[in-house]
Design a protein around this motif. Structure first.
Motif, mmCIF file in Angstrom:
data_model
loop_
_atom_site.group_PDB
_atom_site.id
_atom_site.type_symbol
_atom_site.label_atom_id
_atom_site.label_comp_id
_atom_site.label_asym_id
_atom_site.label_seq_id
_atom_site.Cartn_x
_atom_site.Cartn_y
_atom_site.Cartn_z
ATOM 1 N N ILE A 191 0.831 -1.206 0.000
ATOM 2 C CA ILE A 191 0.000 0.000 0.000
ATOM 3 C C ILE A 191 0.866 1.257 0.000
ATOM 4 O O ILE A 191 0.570 2.220 -0.700
ATOM 5 C CB ILE A 191 -0.970 -0.004 1.203
ATOM 6 N N GLU A 192 1.951 1.235 0.750
ATOM 7 C CA GLU A 192 2.814 2.410 0.826
ATOM 8 C C GLU A 192 3.550 2.691 -0.485
ATOM 9 O O GLU A 192 4.072 3.776 -0.682
ATOM 10 C CB GLU A 192 3.822 2.250 1.967
ATOM 11 N N ASN A 193 3.595 1.722 -1.376
ATOM 12 C CA ASN A 193 4.288 1.907 -2.643
ATOM 13 C C ASN A 193 3.346 2.060 -3.838
ATOM 14 O O ASN A 193 3.796 2.103 -4.974
ATOM 15 C CB ASN A 193 5.252 0.743 -2.893
ATOM 16 N N VAL A 194 2.063 2.183 -3.576
ATOM 17 C CA VAL A 194 1.082 2.260 -4.654
ATOM 18 C C VAL A 194 0.897 3.706 -5.124
ATOM 19 O O VAL A 194 1.068 4.655 -4.357
ATOM 20 C CB VAL A 194 -0.275 1.651 -4.194
ATOM 21 N N ARG A 195 0.589 3.834 -6.369
ATOM 22 C CA ARG A 195 0.201 5.128 -6.942
ATOM 23 C C ARG A 195 -1.139 4.922 -7.620
ATOM 24 O O ARG A 195 -1.324 3.952 -8.347
ATOM 25 C CB ARG A 195 1.218 5.573 -7.992
ATOM 26 N N VAL A 196 -2.056 5.839 -7.381
ATOM 27 C CA VAL A 196 -3.400 5.724 -7.954
ATOM 28 C C VAL A 196 -3.541 6.772 -9.049
ATOM 29 O O VAL A 196 -3.374 7.965 -8.804
ATOM 30 C CB VAL A 196 -4.491 5.923 -6.875
ATOM 31 N N ILE A 197 -3.824 6.299 -10.254
ATOM 32 C CA ILE A 197 -3.993 7.166 -11.409
ATOM 33 C C ILE A 197 -5.431 7.010 -11.914
ATOM 34 O O ILE A 197 -5.883 5.892 -12.152
ATOM 35 C CB ILE A 197 -3.000 6.795 -12.541
ATOM 36 N N PRO A 239 -3.953 9.040 -2.348
ATOM 37 C CA PRO A 239 -4.311 9.739 -1.109
ATOM 38 C C PRO A 239 -3.095 10.451 -0.498
ATOM 39 O O PRO A 239 -1.969 9.960 -0.556
ATOM 40 C CB PRO A 239 -4.807 8.617 -0.196
ATOM 41 N N GLU A 240 -3.341 11.603 0.085
ATOM 42 C CA GLU A 240 -2.270 12.427 0.649
ATOM 43 C C GLU A 240 -1.480 11.678 1.728
ATOM 44 O O GLU A 240 -0.269 11.824 1.826
ATOM 45 C CB GLU A 240 -2.845 13.725 1.238
ATOM 46 N N LYS A 241 -2.162 10.902 2.536
ATOM 47 C CA LYS A 241 -1.478 10.173 3.602
ATOM 48 C C LYS A 241 -0.413 9.232 3.013
ATOM 49 O O LYS A 241 0.696 9.142 3.538
ATOM 50 C CB LYS A 241 -2.492 9.376 4.424
ATOM 51 N N ILE A 242 -0.743 8.577 1.932
ATOM 52 C CA ILE A 242 0.212 7.674 1.286
ATOM 53 C C ILE A 242 1.350 8.474 0.651
ATOM 54 O O ILE A 242 2.519 8.092 0.744
ATOM 55 C CB ILE A 242 -0.477 6.765 0.252
ATOM 56 N N LYS A 243 1.026 9.612 0.046
ATOM 57 C CA LYS A 243 2.068 10.461 -0.540
ATOM 58 C C LYS A 243 3.052 10.920 0.534
ATOM 59 O O LYS A 243 4.261 10.957 0.304
ATOM 60 C CB LYS A 243 1.447 11.678 -1.225
ATOM 61 N N GLU A 244 2.546 11.270 1.719
ATOM 62 C CA GLU A 244 3.406 11.704 2.818
ATOM 63 C C GLU A 244 4.346 10.580 3.262
ATOM 64 O O GLU A 244 5.536 10.809 3.484
ATOM 65 C CB GLU A 244 2.551 12.172 3.999
ATOM 66 N N ILE A 245 3.819 9.386 3.368
ATOM 67 C CA ILE A 245 4.634 8.230 3.756
ATOM 68 C C ILE A 245 5.720 7.983 2.709
ATOM 69 O O ILE A 245 6.883 7.745 3.041
ATOM 70 C CB ILE A 245 3.754 6.971 3.949
ATOM 71 N N GLN A 246 5.343 8.065 1.437
ATOM 72 C CA GLN A 246 6.305 7.849 0.362
ATOM 73 C C GLN A 246 7.409 8.909 0.399
ATOM 74 O O GLN A 246 8.583 8.595 0.204
ATOM 75 C CB GLN A 246 5.595 7.854 -0.996
ATOM 76 N N GLU A 247 7.053 10.150 0.672
ATOM 77 C CA GLU A 247 8.053 11.228 0.764
ATOM 78 C C GLU A 247 9.015 10.988 1.911
ATOM 79 O O GLU A 247 10.227 11.154 1.753
ATOM 80 C CB GLU A 247 7.375 12.584 0.954
ATOM 81 N N LYS A 248 8.500 10.605 3.069
ATOM 82 C CA LYS A 248 9.344 10.347 4.231
ATOM 83 C C LYS A 248 10.335 9.243 3.933
ATOM 84 O O LYS A 248 11.513 9.321 4.297
ATOM 85 C CB LYS A 248 8.496 9.943 5.447
ATOM 86 N N LYS A 249 9.899 8.198 3.265
ATOM 87 C CA LYS A 249 10.772 7.063 2.963
ATOM 88 C C LYS A 249 11.855 7.431 1.949
ATOM 89 O O LYS A 249 12.932 6.900 1.980
ATOM 90 C CB LYS A 249 9.957 5.873 2.488
#
Length: 77
Positions: A49-55, A64-74
């Motif tokens: 889920i943390e590596n998914v992108r929804v197009i 979702p923004e929450k996932i984008k934030e997690i991806q940025e932190k990583k």
């Protein structure tokens, strides 16, 4: 994922539980193996889920923004 041997043991204990009451030792082992399986499964799903992108159909990124934030932190660490 758990090794095949552990998965086989989980299935073996489940089958035994249907046939008869498990001993205290078997029940403890089953509980431990199930907990390990769930931890591994949840960890795998979380990484996915943390590596998914929804197009969307228009080609816009609607992740979702929450996932984008997690991806940025990583990416920063």
């Amino acid at each position: 994922m758990l090794p095949k041997e552990k998965m086989a043991r989980i299935n073996e204990l489940a089958k035994l539980a249907k046939e008869r009451k498990l001993t205290a030792e078997e029940a403890k082992e089953q509980s431990s193996l199930r907990a390990e399986y769930l931890q591994t499964f949840r960890s795998s799903i979380k990484r996915t889920i943390e590596n998914v992108r929804v197009i969307d159909a228009a080609g816009e990124d609607v992740t979702p923004e929450k996932i984008k934030e997690i991806q940025e932190k990583k990416r920063l660490h």
